[in-house]
Design a protein around this motif. Structure first.
Motif, short mmCIF file in Angstrom:
data_model
loop_
_atom_site.label_atom_id
_atom_site.label_comp_id
_atom_site.label_asym_id
_atom_site.label_seq_id
_atom_site.Cartn_x
_atom_site.Cartn_y
_atom_site.Cartn_z
N UNK A 43 0.64 -0.83 0.51
CA UNK A 43 0.49 -0.22 0.00
C UNK A 43 0.61 0.67 -0.06
N UNK A 44 1.98 0.76 -0.72
CA UNK A 44 2.86 2.70 -1.32
C UNK A 44 2.02 3.72 -1.53
N UNK A 45 2.27 4.41 -0.98
CA UNK A 45 1.35 5.88 -1.55
C UNK A 45 1.80 6.42 -2.78
N UNK A 46 1.44 6.54 -3.76
CA UNK A 46 1.87 7.31 -5.24
C UNK A 46 0.26 8.54 -5.35
N UNK A 47 0.73 9.13 -6.32
CA UNK A 47 0.21 10.18 -6.71
C UNK A 47 -0.90 9.56 -8.14
N UNK A 50 -2.84 4.43 -3.91
CA UNK A 50 -1.78 4.12 -2.91
C UNK A 50 -1.73 2.70 -3.81
N UNK A 51 -0.68 2.86 -4.10
CA UNK A 51 0.03 0.95 -5.06
C UNK A 51 -0.28 -0.19 -3.86
N UNK A 52 -0.52 -0.99 -4.40
CA UNK A 52 -0.88 -2.78 -3.48
C UNK A 52 1.12 -2.86 -2.92
N UNK A 53 1.88 -2.78 -4.03
CA UNK A 53 3.28 -3.18 -3.67
C UNK A 53 3.93 -2.14 -4.21
N UNK A 54 4.68 -1.19 -4.20
CA UNK A 54 6.40 -1.18 -4.75
C UNK A 54 6.89 -1.46 -3.92
N UNK A 55 8.72 -1.86 -4.78
CA UNK A 55 9.80 -3.14 -5.07
C UNK A 55 10.36 -1.87 -4.37
N UNK A 56 11.85 -2.65 -4.32
CA UNK A 56 12.72 -1.14 -3.90
C UNK A 56 14.36 -2.68 -3.76
N UNK A 57 14.86 -2.36 -4.19
CA UNK A 57 16.36 -2.45 -4.47
C UNK A 57 16.94 -2.05 -4.19
N UNK A 58 18.17 -2.55 -3.39
CA UNK A 58 19.15 -1.44 -2.67
C UNK A 58 18.39 -0.15 -2.65
N UNK A 59 17.37 0.42 -2.28
CA UNK A 59 17.00 1.27 -1.48
C UNK A 59 16.52 2.14 -2.67
N UNK A 60 16.75 1.86 -3.74
CA UNK A 60 15.63 2.59 -4.67
C UNK A 60 14.46 1.69 -5.26
N UNK A 65 3.31 -4.12 -7.68
CA UNK A 65 2.41 -5.30 -8.12
C UNK A 65 1.28 -4.48 -8.35
N UNK A 66 0.58 -5.40 -9.03
CA UNK A 66 -1.03 -4.86 -8.92
C UNK A 66 -2.23 -6.10 -8.38
N UNK A 67 -2.62 -6.03 -7.34
CA UNK A 67 -2.60 -7.63 -6.44
C UNK A 67 -4.64 -7.82 -7.18
N UNK A 68 -4.62 -8.86 -7.83
CA UNK A 68 -5.58 -9.20 -7.61
C UNK A 68 -6.23 -10.49 -7.25
N UNK A 69 -7.79 -11.09 -7.01
CA UNK A 69 -8.49 -12.23 -6.51
C UNK A 69 -8.43 -12.78 -7.43
N UNK A 70 -8.74 -14.56 -6.87
CA UNK A 70 -7.82 -15.41 -7.95
C UNK A 70 -8.87 -15.58 -8.96
N UNK A 90 4.16 9.81 -8.99
CA UNK A 90 5.53 9.76 -8.56
C UNK A 90 4.79 9.02 -6.65
N UNK A 91 6.30 9.09 -6.62
CA UNK A 91 5.89 8.49 -5.15
C UNK A 91 6.56 9.18 -3.91
N UNK A 92 5.77 8.86 -2.99
CA UNK A 92 5.90 9.25 -2.11
C UNK A 92 7.45 8.79 -1.58
#
Length: 323
Positions: A43-47, A50-60, A65-70, A90-92
């Protein structure tokens, strides 16, 4: 847990798959970038909301990921515009000037992936999420693998037969056309393995492929392929293939991290994926010729030592019987 709605069930499955693939899943109000190389924030906030998941690698920030039911499995591609919108938002707390390159849509059962750095980005179904270290390696290169395939130079045909030239040319054109699966059909005695080794050489040298699997259905074919790689002399270099690249024929559960070509039987690769020992006698016979066949397809499980992205290409020898 009881009384969960379909969306929560899907997210539990996604969390499990992310954990399997080496991600540290966190809530937006308890982010700890020191927890590991890869952080998946719910639930990371964007403009754009909220995105279901935002992925960070080495803080970047690298993906969403957009999550949907089965029950969205059959129509998961219809939400690609939505997930692309979050990737471009744009990400918060993050100064992201360009869209995030890696976009997933997932029900926890079906997962689709788009690499925005590809020449013509489009989604494809994948086994599960890629590992954080994989993404770090991808981002360390100026172009994606599919973009690099566009840059492979014309074939130097010296020493090649007409049928071999045609096969390699058409295979590489297929890759340039973004058709990642190809069938090469050549007559007996026309030098299929030599053609395959030539293609492998070009994918490693010009496509900067990391690792290629050469899959056979009997130990004897694996030994023959190993001899072909060892004796292969490229027409643009005076060193043999094995002086330029590391070739390993798999005989045990160990795969060297430095191996650029792995030769394996189907039986050996399946035992490695399941992390189970294999008697060498099981590699003597083509499994398709066994009298007793399982009623159900054998299950394929996730193995963090050999994730799906471990090999950039898989070449299946004698595929008419070994697939």
């Amino acid at each position: 847990m009881a009384n969960q709605n379909p969306e929560q069930i899907a997210r539990d499955q996604i969390d499990k798959r992310l954990n399997e693939a080496g991600w540290n899943v966190q809530n937006k109000n308890a982010i700890n970038f020191n927890a590991g190389q890869g952080i998946a924030v719910r639930e990371y906030q964007t403009d754009a909301g909220p995105a279901d998941y935002v992925l960070f690698v080495d803080r970047r920030a690298v993906g969403v990921i957009e999550a949907k039911p089965k029950d969205w499995g059959q129509k998961i591609t219809t939400v690609e515009e939505q997930s692309a919108g979050y990737a471009a938002a744009k990400l918060k707390w993050v100064n992201n000037k360009e869209p995030l390159p890696f976009v997933y849509e997932s029900t926890g059962v079906i997962t689709r992936f788009t690499d925005g750095r590809d020449p013509k980005p489009r989604s494809r179904e994948i086994f599960t999420f890629h590992r954080p270290e994989t993404m770090a390696e991808w981002l360390s290169k100026p172009k994606s693998l599919r973009a690099r395939l566009q840059d492979i130079p014309p074939l130097n045909s010296a020493g090649l037969r007409d049928c071999q030239i045609t096969a390699i040319h058409n295979l590489e054109q297929s890759f340039r056309d973004d058709r990642p699966r190809a069938l090469v059909q050549m007559a007996t005695g026309s030098g299929k393995t030599f053609t395959a080794v030539t293609s492998v050489y070009r994918l490693l040298k010009f496509g900067d492929a990391k690792r290629i699997l050469f899959l056979v259905d009997t130990k004897n074919l694996g030994e023959q392929a190993e001899q072909e790689f060892m004796s292969y002399l490229p027409n643009d270099d005076n060193r043999k293939f094995t002086e330029l690249y590391n070739v390993q024929r798999l005989k045990s559960p160990f795969i060297a991290g430095s191996s650029q070509v792995c030769i394996s039987t189907v039986q050996r690769m399946y035992s490695l994926l399941k992390d189970e020992p294999l008697d060498e006698s099981a590699e003597e016979t083509n499994p398709a010729e066994l009298m007793v066949k399982p009623k159900q397809p054998l299950p394929v499980v996730y193995n963090k030592k050999i994730p799906p992205e471990f090999f950039d290409f898989i070449i299946i020898d004698e595929c008419h019987r070994s697939i």
